[in-house]
Design an enzyme around this catalytic site. Structure first.
Site, PDB file in Angstrom:
ATOM      1  N   ARG A 196       4.116  -6.565   0.897  1.00 46.31           N
ATOM      2  CA  ARG A 196       3.923  -6.140  -0.398  1.00 46.31           C
ATOM      3  C   ARG A 196       3.726  -4.467  -0.157  1.00 46.31           C
ATOM      4  O   ARG A 196       3.105  -4.107   0.832  1.00 46.31           O
ATOM      5  CB  ARG A 196       2.799  -6.494  -1.191  1.00 46.31           C
ATOM      6  CG  ARG A 196       2.572  -5.995  -2.509  1.00 46.31           C
ATOM      7  CD  ARG A 196       3.569  -6.167  -3.355  1.00 46.31           C
ATOM      8  NE  ARG A 196       3.036  -6.156  -4.778  1.00 46.31           N
ATOM      9  CZ  ARG A 196       3.882  -5.936  -5.747  1.00 46.31           C
ATOM     10  NH1 ARG A 196       5.259  -5.612  -5.932  1.00 46.31           N
ATOM     11  NH2 ARG A 196       3.197  -5.928  -7.193  1.00 46.31           N
ATOM     12  N   THR A 200      14.218  -8.132  -9.455  1.00 43.71           N
ATOM     13  CA  THR A 200      13.887  -8.479  -7.925  1.00 43.71           C
ATOM     14  C   THR A 200      14.942  -9.624  -7.535  1.00 43.71           C
ATOM     15  O   THR A 200      15.952  -9.626  -8.370  1.00 43.71           O
ATOM     16  CB  THR A 200      12.727  -9.434  -8.139  1.00 43.71           C
ATOM     17  OG1 THR A 200      11.599  -8.518  -8.617  1.00 43.71           O
ATOM     18  CG2 THR A 200      11.953 -10.006  -6.518  1.00 43.71           C
ATOM     19  N   ASP A 252       2.825  -1.756 -11.247  1.00 43.65           N
ATOM     20  CA  ASP A 252       2.392  -3.057 -11.538  1.00 43.65           C
ATOM     21  C   ASP A 252       0.679  -3.044 -11.581  1.00 43.65           C
ATOM     22  O   ASP A 252       0.138  -4.078 -11.995  1.00 43.65           O
ATOM     23  CB  ASP A 252       2.715  -4.055 -10.085  1.00 43.65           C
ATOM     24  CG  ASP A 252       4.257  -4.493 -10.378  1.00 43.65           C
ATOM     25  OD1 ASP A 252       4.599  -4.308 -11.303  1.00 43.65           O
ATOM     26  OD2 ASP A 252       4.671  -5.223  -9.348  1.00 43.65           O
ATOM     27  N   SER A 259       1.115  -8.971  -7.637  1.00 44.87           N
ATOM     28  CA  SER A 259       2.706  -9.509  -7.883  1.00 44.87           C
ATOM     29  C   SER A 259       2.461 -10.870  -8.441  1.00 44.87           C
ATOM     30  O   SER A 259       1.800 -11.743  -8.340  1.00 44.87           O
ATOM     31  CB  SER A 259       3.295  -9.393  -6.545  1.00 44.87           C
ATOM     32  OG  SER A 259       4.569  -9.824  -6.558  1.00 44.87           O
ATOM     33  N   GLY A 315      12.378 -11.928 -11.689  1.00 45.39           N
ATOM     34  CA  GLY A 315      11.844 -12.255 -13.037  1.00 45.39           C
ATOM     35  C   GLY A 315      10.615 -11.563 -13.441  1.00 45.39           C
ATOM     36  O   GLY A 315      10.055 -12.132 -14.673  1.00 45.39           O
TER      37      GLY A 315
END
Length: 613
Positions: free
Chosen positions: A128, A427, A469, A491, A512
């Site tokens: 990440r 994604t 995010d 995430s 998604g």
């Protein structure tokens, strides 16, 4: 004319060097006697258009599923020439960076879950993106007004860009579990980027949808808007800049990305975004430095684990909320006999399970380096049983439902809070199983379709916007997803591997945004509880309840089920498309069923090494 000739010569040189790298790999990874050479297979796979793209394939010897025909073909070529699941996954991911540049690439990050058949262990790599060391908690707040920035403005800016982790993930996966080098696995994608791929309707539409913001950044406009417009369906799209970047990394290793010129260029672009004259985007400056890039590290950690209907479900631990939330949702459903329930009641219980799990996700899950995430509690069956006891089998709970209290017994909760989920839908995911029974579930991303919108000049890849995010506004008590220096934003990516008595049974994942969690949960429920074959489980219409007043649902779902579910008290809002699953099932005798979407996102490609007739 001179430009075309020069470009063609450059392309031929890059293809030749890519082929040379592939040829050199034969000495490192010689194929079995009588098999085609590694060099021949990977160059052929990338040197001509991919074959017709089936969304379902069955057979033996290994399987690959992804959203893209080129990527799946390259992964399959690796499996055919003796590479393992990790080698194939990295090669396919590199190809997705070429053909799916708006969803993935070396400017982003992701989560890699691996099952080792020899040891029986499931391990993970957290690649990440991270916040820069100097990024303040108030980074997304306009200090002049005290209000958070407009989300769309924050996305298309240096402020949104996290330190990329994709290349470090590839290198770590190959070092730990692969049999081939990064140099070998990049070779087919160097050829692919140079040769180019046919533009399909999805790529053209994604470009058109982002045309105005792509036009605001000169390097992006130059690459993705040839002649000032999106590429036309059926034409060939080439990315010589990315081919050169991949070639540089193949020859020099990942230090060529994380240190030196490329790192300096990324940091400069983030700190000082360059826009075209007349562009109206604020393009806020970010905080990333070359030291942040050089200091990036992946995290290797245990997978999440639950037992569901006698199967072992493994997923991604925080910083992803995927493993804990899919796990909690399934643990809640464990309390109900879905196989004997009507379709409507099963779907009602699925909505209630995910709503309650999302309440707990939002309250408790963040980067565990900064937040005391109660992972063990969230995955415990006792905790899920307490959540199930507040669910009415015949009526929807008022939304939002409150999160559970972590330290109280029985059917307890704490006050509910509204939660704005800004995680975007774009994604990509790939699933791989090899001939030895090793498996990879790998979800990777640059976040928004087109990420931040900023292409590193001359390098051929977009930078992510993953830092959007984070929760934009600091709260008291502290939101677990508050911005902090060096932190990984929460995430929903949910790469998942399911074992049956120690052997891989299912590999599944999807893009998604926050609907990834519900997509993976629904596909597993469809297959395990509702008796659908895997192709049916993937193709079935989807709906997503993430603790909101209305259930997001595809039109096909509303047509089929809304009348049956409305009496439970559920309300619906139409979502054009939910997820794009890539999955594999390993059945009796090692028969593999590889499944990709037949329609969603233009349809995916699922391939096996030795198809059954």
């Amino acid at each position: 004319m001179v430009t075309v000739t020069h470009r063609s010569a450059r392309a031929r040189a890059i293809i030749a060097l890519g082929a040379t790298i592939a040829v050199a790999s034969v000495a490192v990874a010689a194929p079995a006697s009588g098999a085609p050479s590694v060099a021949a297979s990977v160059v052929v796979a990338a040197g001509r258009p991919a074959p017709p793209a089936p969304s379902t394939s069955t057979g033996y010897g290994g399987a690959v599923s992804s959203v893209d025909a080129e990527a799946s073909a390259i992964g399959l070529a690796v499996l055919r020439t003796g590479g393992n699941a990790v080698d194939a996954a990295v090669a396919a991911a590199a190809a997705l960076g070429v053909t799916e540049p708006y969803s993935s690439g070396i400017g982003g990050g992701g989560y890699f879950v691996y099952f080792d058949a020899a040891t029986g262990e499931v391990t993970t790599i957290d690649g990440r993106e991270t916040a820069p060391a100097d990024m303040p908690t108030t980074a997304f707040v306009d200090l002049a007004t005290g209000q958070p920035y407009v989300f769309a403005n924050a996305v298309s800016s240096g402020l949104s860009v996290g330190v990329p982790g994709t290349l470090a993930t590839w290198q770590t996966a190959l070092d730990r579990y692969g049999t081939r080098s990064l140099r070998q696995t990049l070779a087919p994608s160097i050829v692919l980027a140079t040769r180019g791929f046919k533009v399909d309707a999805t790529f053209a539409q994604q470009t058109a949808d982002n045309q105005s913001r792509f036009a605001a950044f000169p390097a992006t406009a130059k690459l993705f808007l040839p002649k000032g417009a999106p590429p036309v369906v059926g034409t060939t799209f080439r990315n010589l800049d990315l081919a050169k970047t991949y070639l540089r990394i193949a020859l020099r290793g990942t230090d060529a990305f994380y240190q030196g010129a490329i790192a300096d260029e990324i940091a400069a672009l983030v700190q000082h975004p360059v826009t075209t004259p007349g562009a109206t985007l604020p393009a806020y400056s970010g905080y990333m430095t070359a030291d942040d890039i050089a200091g990036y590290r992946v995290l290797e950690q245990d997978a999440t684990h639950i037992d569901y209907r006698g199967l072992d479900i493994y997923g991604m631990a925080p910083s992803s909320s995927g493993g804990t939330t899919v796990g909690e949702s399934l643990n809640i459903l464990e309390n109900f006999d879905l196989s004997s329930a009507s379709a409507a009641q099963s779907l009602h219980l699925y909505f209630e399970a995910t709503a309650h799990a999302f309440a707990d996700r939002n309250a408790y899950v963040g980067d565990p380096a900064f937040v005391d995430v109660p992972t063990e509690t969230l995955l415990s069956q006792d905790f899920a049983d307490a959540r199930a006891c507040v669910i009415d089998p015949d009526a929807a709970s008022p939304k939002p439902v409150p999160p559970a209290s972590l330290d109280a017994a029985g059917c307890t909760s704490v006050p509910a809070a509204e939660h704005a989920d800004t995680e975007n839908l774009s994604t990509t995911h790939l699933s791989v199983v090899d001939r030895w029974g090793n498996a990879v579930a790998y979800t990777l991303t640059i976040e928004q379709t087109g990420g931040s919108g900023m292409t590193v000049p001359g390098r051929g890849f977009l930078l992510n916007n993953e830092l959007t995010d984070f929760s934009f506004t600091p709260t008291t008590p502290k939101d677990p997803n508050t911005v902090e220096p060096g932190k990984r934003p929460r995430s929903s990516m949910s790469p998942t591997i399911v074992l049956d008595d120690g052997d891989v049974r299912y590999v599944v994942g999807s893009p998604g945004g926050s609907m990834i969690i519900t997509t993976v949960t629904q596909v597993l429920m469809n297959r395990i509880d509702l008796g659908m074959a895997l192709p049916e489980a993937v193709a079935a219409p989807r709906a997503s309840q993430r603790n909101s007043a209305a259930v997001a649902a595809e039109q096909g779902f509303r047509t089929a089920y809304e009348a049956q579910l409305s009496p439970f008290g559920h309300q619906f809002a139409t979502s054009a498309e939910i997820g794009a699953v890539a999955a594999i099932e390993v059945g009796a005798g090692g028969l593999m069923t590889a499944v990709a979407e037949p329609v969603r996102r233009g349809g995916g490609t699922a391939l096996v090494v030795k198809p059954t007739k």
